[in-house]
Design an enzyme around this catalytic site. Structure first.
Site, short mmCIF file in Angstrom:
data_model
loop_
_atom_site.label_atom_id
_atom_site.label_comp_id
_atom_site.label_asym_id
_atom_site.label_seq_id
_atom_site.Cartn_x
_atom_site.Cartn_y
_atom_site.Cartn_z
CB ALA A 80 -0.92 -0.01 1.22
CB VAL A 81 2.43 3.31 -2.45
CG1 VAL A 81 3.39 4.49 -2.37
CG2 VAL A 81 3.22 2.01 -2.67
CG HIS A 88 9.86 8.84 -0.93
ND1 HIS A 88 10.10 9.30 0.34
CD2 HIS A 88 9.83 7.50 -0.82
CE1 HIS A 88 10.20 8.29 1.18
NE2 HIS A 88 10.03 7.18 0.50
#
Ligand code: INI
Length: 164
Positions: A80-81, A88
């Protein structure tokens, strides 16, 4: 006319799940969904391997190692980003996606991108067993379908770059 179509038949398949610890509240739900997806489609519990990595950026290296081992029919990456949590986001998400794709192209083994990229934690939770389903379950199903499809397709004439 010849048609190839992968089915969600997990019997006899060996599958590795690679899961990121970053945003573990979300990723453990993806992992539960993926495990359920594998079992639901007939994968034997003893044929499921789980590897944890620190973050999504590390998923490709471990996926590549597992995919190139000859011990798995599919590798499913889970992570999970979340944009709100980092400056970033684009680097982590972009490199993760590119690395996962490279791992499957270099090995000829399906490596599934079960990585959420969302703006908020709530959006991620919605997709990890909340109101938008569980993308871990979906990723597991995609891995099974791809492994079954590759079982049907003609074998490559030469070299791993030709697809296993
Ligand atoms: N890793 C994630 O999996 N999700 C994120 O949202 C994230 N953020 O926000 O930074 C993240 N960062 C860590 C990264 O994946 C690496 O583990 C770290 O940079 C060490 O290489």
């Amino acid at each position: 006319m010849t048609t190839f179509s992968g089915q969600r038949r997990g019997e006899g398949l060996r599958v590795a799940l690679v899961c990121s610890r970053f945003n573990e509240l979300v990723t453990e739900r993806l992992l539960n969904g993926a495990s359920e997806g594998l079992l639901r489609h007939g994968v034997d519990e003893a044929s499921i391997t789980i590897a944890w990595v620190p973050g999504a950026f590390e998923l490709p290296l471990v996926a590549l190692r597992l995919a190139s081992s000859g011990e798995y029919d599919a590798v499913v990456c889970l992570g999970a980003v979340i944009r709100g949590a980092t400056a970033h986001f684009d680097y982590v998400a972009g490199e993760c996606a590119a690395g996962v794709q490279r791992a499957q192209m270099d090995t000829g083994i399906p490596v599934v991108f079960g990585v959420l990229t969302t703006d908020t934690v709530d959006q991620a939770l919605d997709r990890a067993g909340g109101k938008s389903g569980n993308k871990g379950f979906d990723a597991a199903a995609a891995g099974i379908e791809m492994a079954d499809l590759l079982r049907q397709l003609p074998k490559p004439a030469a070299g791993p770059r030709a697809g296993g």
